[in-house]
Design an enzyme around this catalytic site. Structure first.
Site, short mmCIF file in Angstrom:
data_model
loop_
_atom_site.label_atom_id
_atom_site.label_comp_id
_atom_site.label_asym_id
_atom_site.label_seq_id
_atom_site.Cartn_x
_atom_site.Cartn_y
_atom_site.Cartn_z
CG HIS A 97 -2.44 -0.90 0.72
ND1 HIS A 97 -3.53 -0.66 1.98
CD2 HIS A 97 -2.52 -2.00 0.33
CE1 HIS A 97 -4.19 -1.88 1.11
NE2 HIS A 97 -3.58 -2.66 0.45
CG HIS A 265 -4.86 -10.78 -3.05
ND1 HIS A 265 -5.86 -11.07 -3.90
CD2 HIS A 265 -4.86 -10.00 -1.44
CE1 HIS A 265 -6.27 -9.02 -3.05
NE2 HIS A 265 -5.23 -8.89 -1.94
#
EC number: 1.11.1.21
Length: 723
Positions: A97, A265
């Site tokens: 992020h 993920h």
């Protein structure tokens, strides 16, 4: 206390002095915000003027630091327990992020400054609970101190997390320097609320879901896309288009997009086992006793298996602390159905999954739970192009690992700039096209002889200066791309940009390239030398002998080393320094000038002196006379400022962006101008600078200051000279 002061009065500073009360821009919202040019100076840096991070980090014991980070991954803390006893997923999300806020259009955002520590990023909904990740890192940051920046540590933590779970990473480079307050120049969008849906006030979408430039996220407060679907409505094919646009705006292709989505993920989990209504304010809005931590849950347990972050609940893979390609085996091997998480968020869960394919609970390994997929994950299966890539990755884990490692390196290093800025023992040897490689240039040639040939070449001062300026102005300090090094102005796409006046450019290069070849110099060096010669000739015409500092060594890039599509984002659509814009825009010309100055790393005084100098040198695009307030074109005089501040003149609008300067007494038109000229007389701060340069005793100062600012622009991408 003064007895006359009542109990209800404050005897010290009033709030307007210490808090965000009405600012000048609040009273006058259309005023030019020059603050973006005056950020990150020594006054805000507690490490002092003598501190040089790029030297300090070279003293770092990298092996010891990585060992400490590896140990951290499995040292669970009771105040924020690690999922399955491993912080890897959290650290990867933090690094992701940080890097994921980058956008290629203007190079802003990204992991290069440690800006995740500050508002607004520290309080974005998408960054919920990353404050905990940084606090977990604090003992390590404390130990290594000024030898490691937060910016480098955040990214390195993500790298080490992957390595600790079995991925062979592509490499790592240090060199990211911390900032010490929030950036003022980054436009994150116009919405008035977090996660505002499409079509609301200040929406970033128009037409058929056209995302506003330069934004690279679908909502205010998100890094990429809404994991529940477009505007929170699940539809994997629609989400696929959002994914494709947002990743493309980070310079990622489809294969890199699938690799990054899946690789991110493959480990860790999403958290939504509870009610978001129980969460307290984000860090920036939390009370002082929270000590900079946000989203605290004081109503229920709120940690471990009961954590709430995105609202989606579950892991994507069977083994969330292990690097493998199990993500694809679950995604492609099962049918998936929509369900709601305990927090009420949309998520996809498998139909008829085998018990052994379920991940275990983060606290109790005897409990197995359904894996989940977000709408973006389902796009990797439902979109035909993404599906083909997913199937290849599912069949070949080694290939998936290699593509991901390279894409992860690109994601986390894109805004660090070219390879010459990399520091450390793990720099990959390979030169990558997205790094904009430039070979080392020659230095052992006769600079004086080259300057003499340029001076007698027949090229005008304006041609010399404009060509050098156009070559250098592409540099941007946001991601350290562009600049004069490489002489890419002679290659596609730059040679054909309207802002570079292709016909004039070709004519000038036809003169300069043979000079470079004969002298054994690079064309890049000779272009800059040409500009320097133009400045020296102009200064002499104004009565001053100056030598513009020059350092040889620029190289010439080849077309094969130049990604045409990647460089297209550097094309200027306006350049107030040369009084040009491609067409009319909603944004005023002076705002575009200010934005370019900020990207070029210029201060307001430097912007001022450069505009005033370039005007009188005859460097305007297409030979335009706007702003050329002098009868001595080609002489480096302060005439621009003298004329601008002379009250014998009146300014009269003649169009949207055109003005005449007329003698007040006679009404005779003396000059014409644009808003990019008049702003230096209308804005109170810029006028203060203009008045300094208009003074009778500032003629030499003007020349000296212009030369200093000019050299700064020409050398902006000479990182080897900067340490």
């Amino acid at each position: 206390m003064d007895p006359k002061t009542s109990a209800g009065q404050c005897p010290v500073m009033h709030g307007a002095n210490t808090t965000a009360a009405q600012s000048n821009t609040a009273w006058w919202p259309n005023a030019l915000n020059l603050d973006i040019l005056h950020q990150h100076d020594t006054k805000t840096n507690p490490l002092g003027e003598g501190y040089r991070y790029r030297e300090a980090v070279k003293q770092l014991d990298v092996a010891a630091l990585k060992a400490d980070l590896t140990a951290l991954m499995t040292r669970s803390q009771p105040w924020w327990p690690a999922d399955w006893g491993h912080y890897g997923g959290l650290m990867i999300r933090m690094a992701w992020h940080a890097a994921g806020s980058y956008r290629v259009a203007d190079g802003r955002g990204g992991a290069g400054t440690g800006n995740q520590r500050f508002a607004p990023l520290n309080s974005w909904p998408d960054n919920a609970n990353l404050d905990k990740a940084r606090r977990l890192l604090w003992p390590i940051k404390k130990k290594y101190g000024a030898k490691i920046s937060w910016a480098d540590l955040i990214v390195l933590a993500g790298n080490v997390a992957y390595e600790s779970m079995g991925l062979k990473t592509y490499g790592f480079a240090f060199g990211r320097e911390d900032i010490w307050h929030p950036e003022k120049d980054i436009y994150w969008g116009s919405e008035k609320a977090w996660l505002a849906p499409t079509g609301g006030e200040g929406s970033r979408y128009s037409g058929q879901r056209d995302l506003e430039n330069p934004l690279a996220a679908v909502m205010m407060g998100l890094i990429y896309v809404n994991p529940e679907g477009v505007d929170g409505q699940p539809d994997p094919l629609k989400t696929a288009q959002d994914v494709r646009v947002t990743f493309a705006r980070m310079a990622m292709d489809d294969e890199e997009t699938v690799a990054l989505t899946a690789g991110g993920h493959t480990v860790g989990k999403s958290h939504g086992n509870g009610s978001a209504a129980n969460l307290g304010p984000a860090p920036e809005g939390a009370d002082v006793h929270e000590q900079g931590l946000g989203w605290n849950n004081h109503s229920s347990r709120g940690i471990g298996r009961d954590t709430v972050t995105s609202g989606i609940e579950g892991a994507w893979t069977t083994h969330p602390t292990q690097w493998d390609n199990g993500y694809f085996k679950l995604l492609l091997g099962y049918d998936w159905e929509l369900k709601k998480s305990p927090a009420g968020a949309w998520q996809w869960e498998p139909v008829g999954i085998k018990e052994d394919d379920k991940p275990v609970d983060v606290e109790d390994p005897s409990i197995r739970l359904n894996p989940i997929m977000t709408d973006a994950d389902m796009a990797m299966k439902m979109d035909p192009a993404y599906r083909r890539i997913s199937e290849r990755f599912a069949a070949d884990q080694a290939y998936f690992s290699e593509v991901f490692a390279r894409a992860w390196f690109k994601l986390t290093h894109r805004d660090l700039g070219p390879k010459s800025r990399y520091i450390g023992p793990e720099i990959p040897a390979e030169d990558l096209l997205w790094q904009d490689p430039v070979p080392v240039g020659p230095t052992a040639y006769d600079v004086g002889a080259v300057k003499s040939r340029i001076a007698t070449s027949g090229l005008s001062v304006g041609e010399l200066v404009a060509t050098a300026w156009d070559s250098a102005r592409t540099w941007r300090g946001s991601d350290y791309r562009g600049g004069a090094n490489g002489a890419r102005i002679r290659l596609a796409p730059q040679k054909d940009w309207a802002g570079n006046e292709p016909e004039r450019l070709a004519r000038v290069l036809a003169v300069l390239e043979p000079i470079a070849a004969a002298a054994g110099a690079s064309v890049a060096d000779v272009i800059v030398l040409a500009g320097n010669v133009g400045v020296e000739l102009a200064a002499k015409a104004a009565g001053f002998d100056v030598t513009v500092p020059f350092a040889p060594g620029r190289g010439d890039a080849t077309q094969a080393q130049t990604d045409v599509e990647s460089f297209e984002v550097l094309e200027p659509v306006a350049d107030g320094f040369r009084n040009w814009q491609q067409r009319s825009f909603a944004v005023q010309p002076e705002e575009m000038l200010l934005d370019r100055a900020q990207l070029m790393g210029l201060s307001a005084p430097e912007m001022t002196v450069l505009v005033g100098g370039l005007r009188v040198l005859g460097a305007n695009h297409g030979g335009s006379k706007h702003g050329v307030f002098t009868d001595r074109v080609g002489a480096l005089t302060n005439d621009f400022f003298v004329t601008l501040t002379d009250m014998a003149h009146a300014w009269v609008p003649t169009g949207r962006n055109s003005y005449e300067i007329r003698e007040r007494a006679s009404g005779v038109v003396k000059y014409t101008a644009t808003r990019a000229d008049l702003v230096f007389g209308s804005n109170s701060v810029l006028r203060a600078y203009a008045e300094v340069y208009a003074q009778d005793d500032s003629r030499e100062k003007f020349v000296r200051d212009f030369v200093a600012a000019w050299v700064k622009v020409m050398n902006a991408d000479r990182y080897e000279l900067q340490g």
